[in-house]
Design a protein around this motif. Sequence first.
Motif, short mmCIF file in Angstrom:
data_model
loop_
_atom_site.label_atom_id
_atom_site.label_comp_id
_atom_site.label_asym_id
_atom_site.label_seq_id
_atom_site.Cartn_x
_atom_site.Cartn_y
_atom_site.Cartn_z
N LEU A 84 0.83 -1.21 0.00
CA LEU A 84 0.00 0.00 0.00
C LEU A 84 0.86 1.26 0.00
CD1 LEU A 84 -2.73 -1.21 2.50
CD2 LEU A 84 -3.04 -0.79 0.06
N GLU A 85 1.97 1.22 0.70
CA GLU A 85 2.86 2.37 0.69
C GLU A 85 3.49 2.55 -0.70
OE1 GLU A 85 6.57 4.27 3.28
OE2 GLU A 85 5.61 2.39 3.91
N ALA A 86 3.84 1.43 -1.33
CA ALA A 86 4.40 1.51 -2.68
C ALA A 86 3.36 2.04 -3.66
CB ALA A 86 4.88 0.12 -3.11
N LEU A 87 2.12 1.66 -3.50
CA LEU A 87 1.07 2.17 -4.38
C LEU A 87 0.92 3.68 -4.25
CD1 LEU A 87 -1.66 -0.62 -3.95
CD2 LEU A 87 -0.41 -0.07 -6.05
N ALA A 88 1.11 4.19 -3.03
CA ALA A 88 1.06 5.65 -2.84
C ALA A 88 2.20 6.32 -3.60
CB ALA A 88 1.13 5.99 -1.36
N ASP A 89 3.39 5.70 -3.58
CA ASP A 89 4.52 6.25 -4.34
C ASP A 89 4.23 6.23 -5.85
OD1 ASP A 89 5.91 6.65 -2.02
OD2 ASP A 89 7.13 4.82 -2.20
N VAL A 90 3.65 5.13 -6.31
CA VAL A 90 3.32 5.00 -7.73
C VAL A 90 2.31 6.09 -8.13
CG1 VAL A 90 2.23 3.53 -9.46
CG2 VAL A 90 3.83 2.54 -7.81
N GLU A 91 1.32 6.29 -7.29
CA GLU A 91 0.32 7.31 -7.57
C GLU A 91 0.96 8.70 -7.64
OE1 GLU A 91 -4.16 8.32 -6.09
OE2 GLU A 91 -2.65 8.00 -4.52
N ALA A 92 1.85 9.00 -6.69
CA ALA A 92 2.50 10.31 -6.67
C ALA A 92 3.36 10.52 -7.91
CB ALA A 92 3.33 10.45 -5.41
N ALA A 93 4.01 9.46 -8.37
CA ALA A 93 4.86 9.56 -9.56
C ALA A 93 4.05 9.78 -10.82
CB ALA A 93 5.72 8.30 -9.69
N GLY A 94 2.87 9.18 -10.87
CA GLY A 94 1.99 9.38 -12.02
C GLY A 94 2.14 8.32 -13.09
N HIS A 95 1.15 8.28 -13.96
CA HIS A 95 1.13 7.27 -15.03
C HIS A 95 2.35 7.37 -15.93
CE1 HIS A 95 0.00 5.77 -19.08
NE2 HIS A 95 -0.67 4.85 -18.40
N GLY A 96 2.83 8.58 -16.18
CA GLY A 96 3.95 8.77 -17.08
C GLY A 96 5.25 8.17 -16.60
N GLU A 97 5.34 7.86 -15.32
CA GLU A 97 6.57 7.30 -14.75
C GLU A 97 6.50 5.79 -14.57
OE1 GLU A 97 9.36 9.05 -14.32
OE2 GLU A 97 8.21 10.67 -15.27
N LEU A 98 5.44 5.17 -15.06
CA LEU A 98 5.34 3.72 -14.95
C LEU A 98 6.39 3.05 -15.82
CD1 LEU A 98 1.47 3.10 -15.09
CD2 LEU A 98 2.97 2.84 -13.10
N PRO A 99 6.89 1.90 -15.40
CA PRO A 99 7.80 1.13 -16.27
C PRO A 99 7.04 0.58 -17.47
CG PRO A 99 7.21 -0.15 -14.33
CD PRO A 99 6.65 1.22 -14.11
N ASP A 100 7.79 0.19 -18.49
CA ASP A 100 7.14 -0.42 -19.64
C ASP A 100 6.36 -1.65 -19.19
OD1 ASP A 100 8.10 1.43 -21.39
OD2 ASP A 100 9.84 0.25 -22.00
N GLY A 101 5.23 -1.83 -19.84
CA GLY A 101 4.41 -2.99 -19.50
C GLY A 101 3.38 -3.24 -20.56
N GLU A 102 2.79 -4.40 -20.50
CA GLU A 102 1.78 -4.76 -21.47
C GLU A 102 0.51 -3.94 -21.27
OE1 GLU A 102 -0.35 -8.87 -22.18
OE2 GLU A 102 1.79 -9.00 -22.65
N ASP A 103 0.28 -3.55 -20.02
CA ASP A 103 -0.88 -2.72 -19.70
C ASP A 103 -0.62 -2.03 -18.37
OD1 ASP A 103 -1.44 -4.65 -17.66
OD2 ASP A 103 -2.54 -5.85 -19.12
N VAL A 104 -1.56 -1.19 -17.95
CA VAL A 104 -1.35 -0.42 -16.72
C VAL A 104 -1.31 -1.34 -15.51
CG1 VAL A 104 -3.81 0.04 -16.26
CG2 VAL A 104 -2.07 1.69 -15.52
N HIS A 105 -2.03 -2.45 -15.55
CA HIS A 105 -2.08 -3.35 -14.40
C HIS A 105 -0.71 -3.99 -14.16
CE1 HIS A 105 -6.17 -2.72 -15.62
NE2 HIS A 105 -5.98 -3.41 -16.73
N ALA A 106 -0.13 -4.50 -15.23
CA ALA A 106 1.19 -5.12 -15.11
C ALA A 106 2.24 -4.08 -14.75
CB ALA A 106 1.55 -5.82 -16.41
N ALA A 107 2.13 -2.88 -15.33
CA ALA A 107 3.11 -1.83 -15.07
C ALA A 107 3.08 -1.38 -13.61
CB ALA A 107 2.86 -0.64 -15.99
N ILE A 108 1.90 -1.25 -13.04
CA ILE A 108 1.79 -0.86 -11.63
C ILE A 108 2.37 -1.96 -10.74
CG2 ILE A 108 0.15 -0.50 -9.74
CD1 ILE A 108 -1.59 1.08 -11.71
N GLU A 109 2.06 -3.21 -11.05
CA GLU A 109 2.60 -4.31 -10.25
C GLU A 109 4.13 -4.33 -10.32
OE1 GLU A 109 2.38 -9.19 -9.94
OE2 GLU A 109 0.84 -8.10 -11.05
N THR A 110 4.67 -4.12 -11.52
CA THR A 110 6.13 -4.06 -11.66
C THR A 110 6.70 -2.92 -10.84
OG1 THR A 110 6.02 -5.01 -13.89
CG2 THR A 110 8.00 -3.77 -13.32
#
Length: 504
Positions: A84-110
């Motif tokens: 949950l803490e990592a998800l907060a970091d991911v949210e703060a970074a934003g969609h544009g900072e997600l790693p490459d992935g097949e979709d948003v679900h896999a990218a967030i998990e990564t």
Amino acid sequence: MTDEEDSEDGSEAQRASKRSSGERSDPRDVVRRERFSGGPARDFLSSLAADERIFAADLAVDRAHVVMLAEQDIVDEADAAAILEALADVEAAGHGELPDGEDVHAAIETAVIDRVGARGGRMHTARSRNDEVATCIRYRLREDVLDVAEATLAAREVLADAAADHTDTVMPGFTHLQPAQPTTLGHYLSSYESALARDTDRLLDAYERVNRSPLGAAAFAGTPFDVDRERTAELLGFDGLVVNSMDAASARDFLVETTAAAATLATTLSGLAEDLVVYSTQGYVELADEYASTSSIMPQKKNPDTMELVRGTAGDAAAGLNGLLSTLKGLPRAYNRDLQRAHPHAFEAVEAVEAATEVAAGAVATADWRTEALSAAAGEGFSTATGVADLLAMAGVPFRTAHEVVARAAEEGSDYAACEAAAEAVLSESLDAYVDREAVEAALDPETSVASRDSVGGPAPAAVENALAEARDDIDADAAAVESRRADLAAAENGLEAEVATYV
């Protein structure tokens, strides 16, 4: 066997031997492998860019799922807190900072695993991307449905206000674009309020079926973990479950229903826009400058461009509905990758129609209706003819005979003399044998003609005022329904935040 055949067979055997040993003899093989190794297929498969629309939804779904896993002792609290803490970091970074992935679900998990290590992968326990994406789409779409419903409410208020200002303004009414019967501007405008009211109803009906949770269905066959599907539905503000796990993962009829409601709304708006384009041309109304444009070459022009674009939005929405239905037609149960192409049709149609609704409402709110021109045109084309026929019918003449009398009169003119001559020809009697001259001349007057049609829903000022009073009550009721749903979603969001706070 010829020497040439021996040679060819030998070459093939040599190539097979080289392939089995890993030796590459043909440089074209390298080119082909490089061309087709991952890149194009990976890009074709990926929906990561398009998934920005459901980024926030996915984070909410992840949080609710992790909270439920911890509550069910499927994941321990320390791991849940880290995720949950990592998800907060991911949210703060934003969609544009997600790693490459097949979709948003896999990218967030990564991204979560990158932050907390392998235990981050526990967030995907007891679920699949199939039920996850279905939940995310519903989570986001329900907000969009409420946005469009609110836009229709604003448009209905504008139409009701404008109609109330013009209950006495007489105007021509048309069928087949020809003068038919006089009516009032208030009656005309309230007709579109009535149509939009049904559009609001359709959207709110669709919302009820959108707002059901498929989470916990996993790939389509459920999960052996002791999940609490009702709990995740509660945390995410859903009104209930899509119970059957196969149906939950694969169903997209809620997209069809929502897109159909949007397309129907767009069709309503297209009719209003077309009227405003025509009425602008005829000098009955002038749109505000903000809703018109001039020509780049003809300085005298003032074009109703926004209404033409509103009119065109109906085509976009209809195309989206057709595209969606074509994608879904004939898909086997349960999940198929075609579904990745389905929801963009719905989101794009809904967004376009919401904007068109707001623009149409703004055009009506700021329009300058030319009441003198409308009144002058109200009686054109012998539009009061039906009123004279009705008078004769009320006096005992069969309506079809009365119709024949007035039709004959229309061939000669639209005054009392023409009606009298027609009565002599058809009835072999003077007109005043049935109705007196004063009543006929009153029926020939557009304002009197309108005032006489005071049945429920009619154009008489009193009838329009009564209809508008009911319309305002309906608008208030629908606004309360939207607000109630907004409040439920906000309460669920706050509740989820509070639950997450107990871990982080």
